[in-house]
Structures are given as C-alpha cells and as structure tokens.
Design a protein around this motif. Structure first.
Motif, PDB file in Angstrom:
ATOM      1  N   ALA A  93       0.844  -1.204   0.000  1.00  0.00           N
ATOM      2  CA  ALA A  93       0.000   0.000   0.000  1.00  0.00           C
ATOM      3  C   ALA A  93       0.873   1.245   0.000  1.00  0.00           C
ATOM      4  O   ALA A  93       1.968   1.260   0.564  1.00  0.00           O
ATOM      5  N   ALA A 117       0.355   5.591   0.419  1.00  0.00           N
ATOM      6  CA  ALA A 117      -0.465   6.808   0.535  1.00  0.00           C
ATOM      7  C   ALA A 117       0.320   7.913  -0.171  1.00  0.00           C
ATOM      8  O   ALA A 117       0.561   7.831  -1.377  1.00  0.00           O
ATOM      9  N   GLY A 172       3.484   8.747   0.019  1.00  0.00           N
ATOM     10  CA  GLY A 172       4.863   8.414  -0.368  1.00  0.00           C
ATOM     11  C   GLY A 172       5.930   9.286   0.280  1.00  0.00           C
ATOM     12  O   GLY A 172       7.014   9.453  -0.270  1.00  0.00           O
ATOM     13  N   THR A 173       5.659   9.819   1.486  1.00  0.00           N
ATOM     14  CA  THR A 173       6.674  10.655   2.163  1.00  0.00           C
ATOM     15  C   THR A 173       7.477   9.856   3.197  1.00  0.00           C
ATOM     16  O   THR A 173       8.256  10.440   3.961  1.00  0.00           O
ATOM     17  N   ASP A 174       7.288   8.564   3.211  1.00  0.00           N
ATOM     18  CA  ASP A 174       7.983   7.690   4.164  1.00  0.00           C
ATOM     19  C   ASP A 174       9.505   7.855   4.021  1.00  0.00           C
ATOM     20  O   ASP A 174      10.028   7.973   2.920  1.00  0.00           O
ATOM     21  N   ALA A 187       5.709  16.330  11.211  1.00  0.00           N
ATOM     22  CA  ALA A 187       6.232  17.573  10.620  1.00  0.00           C
ATOM     23  C   ALA A 187       5.926  17.628   9.132  1.00  0.00           C
ATOM     24  O   ALA A 187       5.867  18.704   8.543  1.00  0.00           O
ATOM     25  N   SER A 188       5.691  16.473   8.518  1.00  0.00           N
ATOM     26  CA  SER A 188       5.358  16.419   7.088  1.00  0.00           C
ATOM     27  C   SER A 188       3.858  16.606   6.848  1.00  0.00           C
ATOM     28  O   SER A 188       3.325  16.155   5.835  1.00  0.00           O
ATOM     29  N   ALA A 218      -0.414  11.690   4.145  1.00  0.00           N
ATOM     30  CA  ALA A 218      -1.840  11.346   4.165  1.00  0.00           C
ATOM     31  C   ALA A 218      -2.159  10.431   5.350  1.00  0.00           C
ATOM     32  O   ALA A 218      -1.267   9.855   5.977  1.00  0.00           O
ATOM     33  N   GLY A 239       4.160  10.591  14.635  1.00  0.00           N
ATOM     34  CA  GLY A 239       4.102  11.497  15.778  1.00  0.00           C
ATOM     35  C   GLY A 239       4.737  12.810  15.370  1.00  0.00           C
ATOM     36  O   GLY A 239       5.334  12.908  14.295  1.00  0.00           O
ATOM     37  N   ILE A 278      -5.524  -0.742   4.979  1.00  0.00           N
ATOM     38  CA  ILE A 278      -6.541   0.089   5.640  1.00  0.00           C
ATOM     39  C   ILE A 278      -7.414   0.730   4.565  1.00  0.00           C
ATOM     40  O   ILE A 278      -6.892   1.340   3.621  1.00  0.00           O
TER      41      ILE A 278
HETATM   42  C1  LIG Z   1      10.226  16.499   5.643  1.00  0.00           C
HETATM   43  C2  LIG Z   1       9.629  15.292   6.320  1.00  0.00           C
HETATM   44  C3  LIG Z   1       9.341  15.350   7.683  1.00  0.00           C
HETATM   45  C4  LIG Z   1       8.793  14.229   8.335  1.00  0.00           C
HETATM   46  N1  LIG Z   1       8.474  14.342   9.658  1.00  0.00           N
HETATM   47  C5  LIG Z   1       7.884  13.320  10.297  1.00  0.00           C
HETATM   48  C6  LIG Z   1       7.482  13.452  11.662  1.00  0.00           C
HETATM   49  O1  LIG Z   1       7.610  14.497  12.276  1.00  0.00           O
HETATM   50  N2  LIG Z   1       6.904  12.377  12.249  1.00  0.00           N
HETATM   51  C7  LIG Z   1       6.658  11.211  11.563  1.00  0.00           C
HETATM   52  O2  LIG Z   1       6.078  10.294  12.141  1.00  0.00           O
HETATM   53  N3  LIG Z   1       7.046  11.062  10.292  1.00  0.00           N
HETATM   54  C8  LIG Z   1       7.637  12.084   9.626  1.00  0.00           C
HETATM   55  N4  LIG Z   1       7.991  11.944   8.309  1.00  0.00           N
HETATM   56  C9  LIG Z   1       7.781  10.639   7.639  1.00  0.00           C
HETATM   57  C10 LIG Z   1       6.392  10.507   6.936  1.00  0.00           C
HETATM   58  O3  LIG Z   1       6.080  11.736   6.311  1.00  0.00           O
HETATM   59  C11 LIG Z   1       5.266  10.189   7.895  1.00  0.00           C
HETATM   60  O4  LIG Z   1       5.507   9.020   8.627  1.00  0.00           O
HETATM   61  C12 LIG Z   1       3.883  10.099   7.205  1.00  0.00           C
HETATM   62  O5  LIG Z   1       2.902   9.864   8.157  1.00  0.00           O
HETATM   63  C13 LIG Z   1       3.801   9.048   6.100  1.00  0.00           C
HETATM   64  O6  LIG Z   1       2.598   9.267   5.415  1.00  0.00           O
HETATM   65  P1  LIG Z   1       2.423   9.010   3.847  1.00  0.00           P
HETATM   66  O7  LIG Z   1       1.018   9.309   3.527  1.00  0.00           O
HETATM   67  O8  LIG Z   1       3.426   9.753   3.072  1.00  0.00           O
HETATM   68  O9  LIG Z   1       2.689   7.456   3.784  1.00  0.00           O
HETATM   69  P2  LIG Z   1       3.482   6.562   2.727  1.00  0.00           P
HETATM   70  O10 LIG Z   1       4.887   7.031   2.621  1.00  0.00           O
HETATM   71  O11 LIG Z   1       2.730   6.464   1.463  1.00  0.00           O
HETATM   72  O12 LIG Z   1       3.433   5.144   3.452  1.00  0.00           O
HETATM   73  C14 LIG Z   1       3.972   4.945   4.721  1.00  0.00           C
HETATM   74  C15 LIG Z   1       3.748   3.485   5.146  1.00  0.00           C
HETATM   75  O13 LIG Z   1       2.354   3.289   5.301  1.00  0.00           O
HETATM   76  C16 LIG Z   1       1.901   2.184   4.538  1.00  0.00           C
HETATM   77  N5  LIG Z   1       0.539   2.496   4.090  1.00  0.00           N
HETATM   78  C17 LIG Z   1       0.117   3.571   3.406  1.00  0.00           C
HETATM   79  N6  LIG Z   1      -1.195   3.511   3.176  1.00  0.00           N
HETATM   80  C18 LIG Z   1      -1.640   2.360   3.745  1.00  0.00           C
HETATM   81  C19 LIG Z   1      -2.911   1.716   3.823  1.00  0.00           C
HETATM   82  N7  LIG Z   1      -3.997   2.231   3.272  1.00  0.00           N
HETATM   83  N8  LIG Z   1      -2.974   0.540   4.475  1.00  0.00           N
HETATM   84  C20 LIG Z   1      -1.876  -0.035   5.032  1.00  0.00           C
HETATM   85  N9  LIG Z   1      -0.655   0.526   4.962  1.00  0.00           N
HETATM   86  C21 LIG Z   1      -0.543   1.716   4.334  1.00  0.00           C
HETATM   87  C22 LIG Z   1       2.907   2.067   3.408  1.00  0.00           C
HETATM   88  O14 LIG Z   1       2.976   0.752   2.893  1.00  0.00           O
HETATM   89  C23 LIG Z   1       4.189   2.483   4.105  1.00  0.00           C
HETATM   90  O15 LIG Z   1       4.769   1.377   4.721  1.00  0.00           O
HETATM   91  C24 LIG Z   1       8.562  13.025   7.625  1.00  0.00           C
HETATM   92  C25 LIG Z   1       8.860  12.972   6.252  1.00  0.00           C
HETATM   93  C26 LIG Z   1       9.387  14.087   5.603  1.00  0.00           C
HETATM   94  C27 LIG Z   1       9.688  13.993   4.141  1.00  0.00           C
END
Ligand SMILES: Cc1cc2nc3c(=O)[nH]c(=O)nc-3n(C[C@H](O)[C@H](O)[C@H](O)COP(=O)(O)OP(=O)(O)OC[C@H]3O[C@@H](n4cnc5c(N)ncnc54)[C@H](O)[C@@H]3O)c2cc1C
Length: 550
Positions: free
Chosen positions: A70, A72, A74-76, A132-133, A138, A148, A256
């Motif tokens: 999965a 969302a 893509g900021t992981d 922070a992102s 998402a 967090g 999810i």
């Molecule tokens: C500048 C910057 C700052 C950041 N600061 C923080 C911070 O303060 N705290 C923090 O926790 N993180 C931080 N991050 C990391 C990241 O942004 C977060 O963890 C964010 O919540 C990931 O969300 P996403 O939508 O980009 O998920 P994605 O990168 O798309 O996915 C994250 C994980 O979730 C899984 N996933 C996504 N959707 C589903 C679904 N529907 N069902 C099951 N699994 C799913 C994916 O397989 C992957 O393993 C930061 C990243 C950047 C680039």
C-alpha cells in the motif's frame, strides 16, 4: 507477470509506464525500488480483488515473488511503500472524508492530512499526532507508520487516536478492528472463520509470552519499531485492541480502507520561550524544569542547523514574513550577540505553552523562564510574532529549504529518528556527534527534533553518486544504533522500520522477540501478500543494494 486475471474484475487503473514506475520507485528515503505495476483501486472491493488475484497467483506459481504494498502520499523516510511487485496507491480514489463529529472524524486512507485538518479545524479540532510532514502526507501513512510530531509530548502518537479501523485482510475480506472486551473477544475467537482464527492465535501468542513482550517494550517516550505487541492486551482492564498492533505495522498485516480518528480541541493562545544551551551537561535538569511547566511543544535544533540557515538566509525571508534580507538579518541580533560573547549555543530549544488566554500562556512562559534562571541564564521570550515565526520556521523548514538548494549532494535520512531518555543526553550527545564527525569527509549533518522526548532527527547530506559516500551508510547506521541501544533507546521513534531498519530489529529487541514478530506476521498474512521485507525478513544486503545513486 500476467495481469489478465484482473480483467473485468478490477475497476480501477493498472499502470506501468516508465514515468509511473519511476515515480513510485521512490519515497523520501535513501532507496530506489522499481515496482512491476501500480494499481489504483476504486474502492475496498478492488482491494479485495487484488488480494484474491495475488493469492491465486501464489498458489499456482509458488516461486513467483508477487505481493501488494500500500502507498499513501509516499513521504515515508524508511522505504516502507517501496516494492518490486505491485504498489496499491490509495490516493487517487480512496480520498474521501466521511464525517467530522465531536471528538472524532472518519476518513479514507488517501486523504491528505492538510485537507483533513482543514475540515476538522472548521469545528475547532485537530488530530494532534500530525507529523512535521503534515502538509505532504496522508492519513493512511500516518496510521501505518504510527506517526508522531511536535504535539506528541502531551498528546502521544497516532496509536492514541485510532478508535477503529476498517481493513482488508489476507483472506480478501473487509473487517472492522476496534477494542474488544473479554467476552467480545471470546465470541470472536469461538467463531469458526478467518477472523476468529486471527484473534485466537494472536491472543494465545500475547498471553503466553506476556512477560517477554512487556520487557521488550522500549523504555523511551516513543517508538515505531517492531510490532507493537505490548499494547494489544490490557490484562487489568481486560481489553483486547488489535488497532494498537495495526497502527505502525507499515501495511504488512493488511490494507486500511477507512479509519475513525480521535480529535482534540485546539487551544487558542500560545507563547514561545526560547532556551539557548551552551553546556550539554545542563540538559537533564533543564528538560525536567521545563516539563514541570507542561509546554505543549518542546523542540530543538542545533548550531549546525543555524549555520545552514545563515548560509541560505534569503530563502527564509518570505516564510518568516520579513520584508527583505536586512529585516530578517536584524531578527538574528540575539544570536549575533551570543556569537560575539562566547560563541553560538550548541542547541536552541523551543518550549511553547498553549492555553485559553494570552495572559495564561505568558504567565507559564515567565514562570518557566524564572525557574530556569536559577541555573541557566540564556532564555528569550520573542518580542513579536515575526520573531517567534523565525524560530519555528528554522525548526520546521530548514531542511526542506536545504533539500531544494542541494544539487549533487542530497539531504537523505540515514539514522534519522533515534530516541534516548533525556537523562542520558549529556553522555549520549557528545558520543553521537563524535561518531558522525568521523564521517565528515562524506557526510554533512545537523540535528533537530523533539527534546522533551529525547527524539532526535539527524539530517544528513551526502553525494549518493559517490560510492564511498554510499558505503559509509551501513557503517554509520551500525555504530549509531549500537550507541542508541547501549543507552536503552529506540532506533525509531516515529519514522518506522521499512527497508532501512528492519534488519536491525534483532539488535533492538533480541532473537526471541523477532520470532514473535515473525509469528505475528504469519498469523495475519501466511502467504506473505502484504509488503514483504518490512518488519520481518529484511536484510542489510537488500537495503544496501537498493540505495539510490542520484
Ligand atoms: C520532511 C519530512 C518530515 C517528516 N516528519 C515526520 C514526523 O515528524 N513524524 C513522523 O512520524 N514522520 C515524519 N515523516 C515521515 C512521513 O512523512 C510520515 O511518517 C507520514 O505519516 C507518512 O505518510 P504518507 O502518507 O506519506 O505514507 P506513505 O509514505 O505512502 O506510506 C507509509 C507506510 O504506510 C503504509 N501504508 C500507506 N497507506 C496504507 C494503507 N492504506 N494501508 C496499510 N498501509 C498503508 C505504506 O505501505 C508504508 O509502509 C517526515 C517525512 C518528511 C519527508
């Protein structure tokens, strides 16, 4: 792979153009992994169809490495949403906010947090575990990473804000996960179907290994590493809550499709207190003094961050709300004065107090300042909003700005999210700086993060095109994680394990806990359909082989 079996059943899109595969081969981690295709399900029914298809393929061709990962926004930072097989993008179609109520909201996983927050703020509420992102991530990723952020000090992480989840599991059916009483659990277990088996086997695993699991819980304020087995079964209250395990499991147990999320009321007034730290030895006392006054945020950045800011000052003008560089430079008078009288502070701490009125929060900031004065004289209450914004912009934006100004060298997460209890920081921090400084020929870095929780983000800048620079990555990780574990910490407080940290779980938790993680994965996903190589079965060799070169 032949996807014709999906024809007429899957209603969303399946795409594999070069552009699409390139886009989905990256998140914000160090890695590049090129998927075979990207699927854009229209709804939960489409996700079920994908699971049925993958199950059939696995049964017919057991040697085929087919799976569903999965994704969302893509900021992981850990490589969590990267795969060589099928990416399941939830952003294109599963992006609706269903309801915002009093204290809760229900949304699909592909809703950007920024849109979710706009809707919740209309009712004066937020989900306080936002990262922070928050402007680019998402809901699905926040849940799957147990994200967090700056308010986690008071409110905790995402796992505290997920009263229920709707998920599709490996049998291809959709289920609602929520806390169960003991009798509800017994009813579930007694039913003769897939869900009953999961509840039964998981309960048995957790009950049989209760003490080992509780002992393995990282003894720090926050953790996103491993499977959160320690919060599922509350023996005293007799509540069994699988959401606690699903949150933070990085899409390895199922997908999810909808979530109900907890919200809190926004407090209208806030006041910042800035604390300049020259002597790291003062940190434990300083931190406990500040925490006694209950700030809602307690953040930090270091002198290296400030160095980058001075270098890139023009980029901060608009963000801080200054008219020009001169006006902004004037705002740095306190730092310049410090530079002339004993040097820049090593760390700059930001404690923000929130409350119902300006008088209330100013009183809190002044009382903290007074208490700190007893042993620590360099504090500052910003004279106006612009000055406060200056400090927060550095904390929030310095590395995004730096990222857009580096061409050959990239800001990449290497050991980006470590946690150590604040009492250990006077010993730990000089050792951390000592290790990182040994690699300065290849890696520039700075520190920021959540000082109140001892959670540090190391922002590293490397030229990934240089093989020697790439080669230091596992070496730095090895040494820093050993140091973190020597001080009883966690290798990730928020950013999760992904490709980068899964190989270190045995060091973090020990062999027997890793076996329990493997057993947990098997209970939910016996055919290894969901996001393989994350949480279990990761390897340093795989990680190193997929470090990107540009
Ligand atoms: C500048 C910057 C700052 C950041 N600061 C923080 C911070 O303060 N705290 C923090 O926790 N993180 C931080 N991050 C990391 C990241 O942004 C977060 O963890 C964010 O919540 C990931 O969300 P996403 O939508 O980009 O998920 P994605 O990168 O798309 O996915 C994250 C994980 O979730 C899984 N996933 C996504 N959707 C589903 C679904 N529907 N069902 C099951 N699994 C799913 C994916 O397989 C992957 O393993 C930061 C990243 C950047 C680039």
């Amino acid at each position: 792979m032949d996807f014709s079996g999906l024809k007429g059943k899957f209603r969303g899109e399946i795409q594999d153009s070069e552009d699409i595969l390139k886009t989905y081969s990256r998140d914000t981690s160090l890695f590049e992994v090129i998927p075979e295709v990207v699927a854009f399900p229209k709804d939960a029914e489409d996700i079920k169809t994908l699971i049925q298809f993958v199950t059939k393929q696995k049964q017919e061709y057991p040697n085929e490495q087919i799976s569903l990962t999965a994704r969302a926004a893509g900021t992981d930072m850990s490589g969590g949403p990267l795969t060589e097989s099928i990416v399941v993008d939830v952003m294109r179609h599963l992006n609706h906010i269903r309801e915002v109520g009093d204290g809760y909201a229900t949304a699909e996983p592909g809703v950007y947090y920024r849109d979710f927050e706009k809707a919740t703020l209309e009712k004066g509420q937020i989900m306080p575990s936002y990262p922070a992102s928050k402007d680019i991530c998402a809901i699905g990723g926040m849940i799957a990473n147990n994200a967090g952020g700056e308010k986690s000090l008071v409110y905790g992480k995402t796992q505290n804000y997920v009263p229920s989840l709707t998920v599709v599991l490996s049998d291809g059916n959709e289920y609602v996960l929520k806390p169960l009483t003991k009798s509800e659990l017994e009813t579930k277990i007694s039913a003769d179907h897939f869900e009953g088996r999961i509840y039964g086997e998981l309960f048995k695993l957790i009950a049989e290994h209760h003490d080992r699991i509780q002992m393995a819980r990282p003894k720090v304020s926050k953790n996103s590493s491993g499977y959160n087995l320690w919060d599922v079964w509350d023996r005293e209250k007799e509540i069994f809550d699988i959401t606690k395990l699903f949150v933070g499991s990085q899409g390895t147990l199922g997908i999810i499709t909808e979530a109900t999320l907890g919200l809190v009321k926004v407090k209208p007034a806030q006041q910042l207190l800035v604390i300049f730290v020259r002597d790291l030895q003062t940190l434990p006392q300083l931190i406990s003094t500040v925490l006694k006054h209950h700030p809602e945020n307690f953040e930090l950045y270091d002198d290296k961050t400030l160095g980058f800011v001075f270098h890139l000052l023009p980029s901060f003008v608009g963000r801080v709300g200054a008219k020009n560089v001169l006006e902004l430079a004037w705002e740095f008078l306190p730092e310049v004065k410090m530079m002339l009288t004993g040097g820049l502070p090593k760390l700059i701490l930001l404690a923000e107090f929130t409350g119902e009125s300006e008088g209330e929060v100013m009183a809190q900031a002044l009382a903290t300042q007074k208490d700190l004065g007893a042993f620590h004289d360099k504090t500052r209450i910003p004279k106006d909003e612009m000055e406060a914004r200056k400090y927060w912009t550095i904390r929030h934006e310095a590395f995004n700005i730096l990222r857009s100004h580096t061409s050959k060298k990239k800001t990449v997460p290497v050991v980006d999210d470590i946690v150590v209890v604040p009492q250990k920081l006077p010993e730990f921090l000089p050792k951390l700086y000592g290790i990182l400084d040994e690699y300065k020929e290849y890696m520039t870095y700075a520190l920021g993060g959540h000082i109140g929780e001892g959670n540090f983000h190391v922002y590293s800048i490397l030229d990934l095109g240089d093989k020697k620079a790439r080669n230091i990555i596992p070496e730095v990780a090895d040494r820093v994680y050993d140091l973190v574990l020597q001080y009883g910490g966690s290798i990730t407080g928020e950013h999760n394990d992904g490709i980068i940290r899964t190989p270190y779980l045995e060091r973090q938790f020990g062999k027997e806990m890793v076996q329990l993680f493997e057993e947990t994965k098997r209970i939910f996903d016996p055919l290894n359909i969901f996001n393989p190589g994350k949480k279990v079965d990761g390897s340093i060799e795989y990680a190193v082989a997929h470090i990107r070169t540009s």
